[in-house]
Every structure is written in structure tokens, then in C-alpha cells.
Design an enzyme around this catalytic site. Structure first.
Site, PDB file in Angstrom:
ATOM      1  N   ARG A 142       0.783  -1.159   0.070  1.00  0.00           N
ATOM      2  CA  ARG A 142      -0.133   0.003   0.159  1.00  0.00           C
ATOM      3  C   ARG A 142       0.880   1.322   0.067  1.00  0.00           C
ATOM      4  O   ARG A 142       0.816   2.392  -0.719  1.00  0.00           O
ATOM      5  CB  ARG A 142      -0.954  -0.117   1.267  1.00  0.00           C
ATOM      6  CG  ARG A 142      -1.941   1.160   1.214  1.00  0.00           C
ATOM      7  CD  ARG A 142      -3.105   1.063   2.010  1.00  0.00           C
ATOM      8  NE  ARG A 142      -2.417   1.060   3.479  1.00  0.00           N
ATOM      9  CZ  ARG A 142      -3.244   0.905   4.562  1.00  0.00           C
ATOM     10  NH1 ARG A 142      -4.495   0.543   4.520  1.00  0.00           N
ATOM     11  NH2 ARG A 142      -2.723   0.950   5.955  1.00  0.00           N
TER      12      ARG A 142
ATOM     13  N   ARG B  38       9.510  18.662  -8.519  1.00  0.00           N
ATOM     14  CA  ARG B  38      10.967  18.266  -8.900  1.00  0.00           C
ATOM     15  C   ARG B  38      12.057  19.087  -8.476  1.00  0.00           C
ATOM     16  O   ARG B  38      13.196  18.897  -8.727  1.00  0.00           O
ATOM     17  CB  ARG B  38      10.752  18.985 -10.634  1.00  0.00           C
ATOM     18  CG  ARG B  38       9.853  17.820 -11.415  1.00  0.00           C
ATOM     19  CD  ARG B  38       9.848  18.334 -12.716  1.00  0.00           C
ATOM     20  NE  ARG B  38       8.909  19.657 -12.755  1.00  0.00           N
ATOM     21  CZ  ARG B  38       8.723  20.349 -14.006  1.00  0.00           C
ATOM     22  NH1 ARG B  38       8.895  19.866 -15.072  1.00  0.00           N
ATOM     23  NH2 ARG B  38       8.074  21.433 -13.699  1.00  0.00           N
TER      24      ARG B  38
ATOM     25  N   LYS C 226      -2.779   6.820   1.379  1.00  0.00           N
ATOM     26  CA  LYS C 226      -2.458   7.015   2.474  1.00  0.00           C
ATOM     27  C   LYS C 226      -1.389   8.108   2.459  1.00  0.00           C
ATOM     28  O   LYS C 226      -0.231   8.054   2.814  1.00  0.00           O
ATOM     29  CB  LYS C 226      -2.029   5.954   3.436  1.00  0.00           C
ATOM     30  CG  LYS C 226      -2.445   5.897   4.851  1.00  0.00           C
ATOM     31  CD  LYS C 226      -2.709   4.624   5.501  1.00  0.00           C
ATOM     32  CE  LYS C 226      -2.140   4.663   6.829  1.00  0.00           C
ATOM     33  NZ  LYS C 226      -3.327   5.154   7.812  1.00  0.00           N
TER      34      LYS C 226
ATOM     35  N   GLU D 237     -16.336   5.695   6.034  1.00  0.00           N
ATOM     36  CA  GLU D 237     -15.455   5.236   6.867  1.00  0.00           C
ATOM     37  C   GLU D 237     -15.432   6.135   8.094  1.00  0.00           C
ATOM     38  O   GLU D 237     -16.084   7.230   8.021  1.00  0.00           O
ATOM     39  CB  GLU D 237     -14.073   4.861   6.234  1.00  0.00           C
ATOM     40  CG  GLU D 237     -13.404   6.266   6.034  1.00  0.00           C
ATOM     41  CD  GLU D 237     -11.905   5.754   5.454  1.00  0.00           C
ATOM     42  OE1 GLU D 237     -11.501   4.860   5.776  1.00  0.00           O
ATOM     43  OE2 GLU D 237     -11.608   6.540   4.414  1.00  0.00           O
TER      44      GLU D 237
HETATM   45  N1  PXG Z   1      -9.526   4.634   7.162  1.00  0.00           N
HETATM   46  C1  PXG Z   1      -8.474   5.380   7.358  1.00  0.00           C
HETATM   47  C2  PXG Z   1      -8.833   6.950   6.988  1.00  0.00           C
HETATM   48  C3  PXG Z   1      -7.397   5.285   7.992  1.00  0.00           C
HETATM   49  O1  PXG Z   1      -6.531   6.195   8.073  1.00  0.00           O
HETATM   50  C4  PXG Z   1      -8.031   2.994   8.306  1.00  0.00           C
HETATM   51  C5  PXG Z   1      -9.268   3.184   7.730  1.00  0.00           C
HETATM   52  C6  PXG Z   1      -7.845   1.614   8.699  1.00  0.00           C
HETATM   53  O2  PXG Z   1      -6.739   1.034   7.792  1.00  0.00           O
HETATM   54  P1  PXG Z   1      -5.821  -0.197   8.286  1.00  0.00           P
HETATM   55  O3  PXG Z   1      -4.989  -0.552   7.064  1.00  0.00           O
HETATM   56  O4  PXG Z   1      -4.956   0.463   9.545  1.00  0.00           O
HETATM   57  O5  PXG Z   1      -6.731  -1.512   8.847  1.00  0.00           O
HETATM   58  C7  PXG Z   1      -6.928   3.817   8.458  1.00  0.00           C
HETATM   59  C8  PXG Z   1      -5.608   3.534   9.166  1.00  0.00           C
HETATM   60  C9  PXG Z   1      -3.362   6.832  13.791  1.00  0.00           C
HETATM   61  C10 PXG Z   1      -3.385   5.540  13.127  1.00  0.00           C
HETATM   62  O6  PXG Z   1      -2.137   7.112  14.243  1.00  0.00           O
HETATM   63  C11 PXG Z   1      -4.275   5.517  11.767  1.00  0.00           C
HETATM   64  C12 PXG Z   1      -4.332   4.634  11.020  1.00  0.00           C
HETATM   65  C13 PXG Z   1      -3.810   3.737  11.383  1.00  0.00           C
HETATM   66  C14 PXG Z   1      -2.766   3.348  12.376  1.00  0.00           C
HETATM   67  C15 PXG Z   1      -2.778   4.523  13.005  1.00  0.00           C
HETATM   68  O7  PXG Z   1      -4.501   7.530  14.090  1.00  0.00           O
HETATM   69  N2  PXG Z   1      -5.318   4.819   9.943  1.00  0.00           N
END
Ligand code: PXG
Length: 287
Positions: free
Chosen positions: A50, A103, A150, A183
Site C-alpha cells: 500500500r 521536481r 495514505k 469510513e
Molecule cells: N481509514 C483510514 C482513513 C485510516 O487512516 C484505516 C481506515 C484503517 O486501515 P488499516 O489498514 O490500519 O486497517 C485507517 C488507518 C493513527 C493511525 O495514528 C491511523 C491509522 C492506522 C494506524 C494509526 O491514528 N489509520
């Protein structure tokens, strides 16, 4: 605490990047949040895939192969002697000038790996369940800034988080531009209804915990569906829960003041949580 910074392990106090780094000036970069359990890095391949996919779309060249990045992560974990950790990998565009043209960042990307102990929601919330609300800030449009990326630009989620906190809630549902549930600010959402586990098909990050939950549900004969979900469908669901690397699986018992199911964490939710815990014990890269 040691931090990995561009090929070196440095003390936390010395882990600094330039104020001209475009990650700082523009939020130009990518990141991942990963966890390790008992010296196993959970779903590392999926997280690296990812990260490199986000970088590909941003046309951001990461100066390490995925194998080298995996080594850098385990090196940092070992240097800090962490058995259970939260791992933040940040790849920023690097040092440039005050114009936003990538760049200009001639030195190339900066890579930072921070490993730390994890902070979770309080344990009692996993037993009691979370109360959440829908907030006015709509999730970024895929045509504008795709939620699949991300990227270091998390203001969309931060604005929603502020709205949740202003109303006294820890987490919030964000809708997509059509009004469907997308979400939460840092978690994916699931509902269980009519003996089926459903999660939004659009407008959200393709979470790695989400994928693990879908797979373990299928393996355990729970029907799954990725579809469009309205707020009404959340309100009348039998069960609701959130998934994310930090939160793992957390039950939701109230949404916008509506009690979900019987107001207690659902039995399918608890089953999926225990399956997830089992998975974290065996699935991962050893260090
Ligand atoms: N939606 C969003 C917008 C995220 O940022 C998830 C879903 C869940 O994805 P994963 O791959 O983790 O199952 C995320 C993940 C934090 C923190 O510090 C945020 C995430 C992951 C780890 C830590 O707030 N976001």
C-alpha cells in the site's frame, strides 16, 4: 528511543528533517501505520504494497526496495527492543524550495521510521462498546484526493476528528459526497445485518485490518458483502464495529444517539475479534 532517519538510527532528539521538506510545507508524502505483536510484524507485505502504491500515484520515488524497507523496519524495532509496537513509516518528498513543484526536491525522499509502544482505546471500551456520531465534513472525493491514498495530507480526517471531539465523541462516521457511509477518521466500519457482514464499497481506504476481517469471516462461514451503506442501515443494524491497525476491532453500540442492536457488543463482533487476535499470533514477519 532510536528513530530511523534516511539510513541511520539516531536518537529521538536528533531525528529532525528540514523545514523546507515538502512533507512539512505541503503534506507531500506517504505514510503507513503498522503493528507488531510478540515480535511478529503483522501484514507487513500488505502495508508495504500500500505504501509503494501511494508513492507510485504521487510519483514519489522511494530510495529503498520493499525488502530493504522491511529490513529497516525490523532493524528499528530491534534497536528499541520492542516486542509489541506501533510502527510509523513516513516517506516525504524531501527538501525543496518554497514552490510546490516536487521536481525542486532534488535530494530525493526522506524516510523516517518511528517505533513506539502502542496507545489504544481504554480496554473497558472494548467491553462496553463505543458511541460515535456522523460529522458534517464529507470524506474526500476520489476524483480530488482519493481516500485510497495514505498520504501525509490528513486534514480531511483531522477536521472530522475535531468535529467528533467538539461533540464529545472519540470517533466519527464520515459520509461520501453522495451521502453514503464511507469510513471513520482512522478506521473502517462494518455492520452485521440479516446474517451478513457488510462494509462500504467506496469512498474509503482499503484497510488492511478490514481485509483481514473479511477473509476470516469468509473462512468461518460468515457471509460478507461490500456495498453502499446508508446511515439508516447503520442505525437498524444488529451489530456495528470499527477496524484499524491501532484500534484492531472495536464494537460500536450507539450511532447518532440510536442504540445498535441490544446496545452491547455483538456476538459476531466478539467472535471476529477473537479470530483476529489469533491471526496476530501467527501471521507476520519475525524479528
Ligand atoms: N481509514 C483510514 C482513513 C485510516 O487512516 C484505516 C481506515 C484503517 O486501515 P488499516 O489498514 O490500519 O486497517 C485507517 C488507518 C493513527 C493511525 O495514528 C491511523 C491509522 C492506522 C494506524 C494509526 O491514528 N489509520
Amino acid at each position: 528511543m532510536k528513530v530511523y532517519l534516511n539510513g541511520k538510527l539516531v536518537e529521538k532528539e536528533d531525528a529532525k528533517v528540514s523545514v523546507f521538506d515538502h512533507g512539512f510545507l505541503y503534506g507531500d508524502g506517504a505514510f503507513e501505520g503498522i503493528r507488531s505483536y510478540n515480535r511478529l510484524v503483522f501484514k507487513l507485505k500488505e502495508h508495504l504494497d500500500r505504501l509503494y502504491e501511494t508513492a507510485h500515484t504521487l510519483m514519489l520515488e522511494i530510495p529503498l526496495t520493499k525488502e530493504q524497507m522491511a529490513k529497516a523496519i525490523t532493524l528499528t524495532l530491534k534497536a528499541n527492543n520492542l516486542n509489541d509496537a506501533y510502527i510509523r513509516v513516513v516517506v516525504s518528498r524531501g527538501e525543496g524550495d518554497l514552490g510546490l513543484d516536487p521536481r525542486k526536491c532534488k535530494k530525493g525522499a526522506s524516510i523516517v521510521i518511528i517505533t513506539d509502544k502502542i496507545t489504544l482505546y481504554p480496554q473497558e471500551l472494548y467491553k462496553k462498546g463505543l458511541e460515535i456520531i456522523t460529522v458534517p465534513t464529507v470524506r474526500n472525493l476520489p476524483e480530488a484526493l482519493n481516500p485510497q491514498l495514505k498520504s501525509l495530507n490528513y486534514l480531511n480526517n483531522i477536521l472530522a476528528k475535531i468535529e467528533a471531539r467538539q461533540s464529545g465523541f472519540e470517533e466519527a462516521i464520515m459520509l461520501d459526497a453522495q451521502g453514503y457511509v464511507a469510513e471513520c477518521t482512522g478506521d473502517n466500519i462494518f455492520i452485521f445485518r440479516h446474517n451478513e457482514l457488510c462494509t462500504p464499497m467506496q469512498g474509503r481506504l482499503r484497510g488492511i485490518t478490514r481485509q483481514a476481517v473479511l477473509e476470516s469471516a469468509e473462512k468461518n462461514k460468515i457471509k460478507t458483502k461490500e456495498c453502499l451503506i446508508t446511515r439508516h442501515e447503520v442505525y437498524v443494524a444488529d451489530e456495528c464495529f470499527l477496524t484499524g491497525t491501532a484500534a484492531e476491532i472495536i464494537p460500536v453500540v450507539k450511532v447518532d444517539g440510536r442504540i445498535i442492536g441490544d446496545g452491547k457488543p455483538g456476538k459476531n463482533t466478539l467472535k471476529l475479534l477473537s479470530l483476529f487476535k489469533e491471526l496476530t499470533k501467527k501471521d507476520g514477519l519475525k524479528y
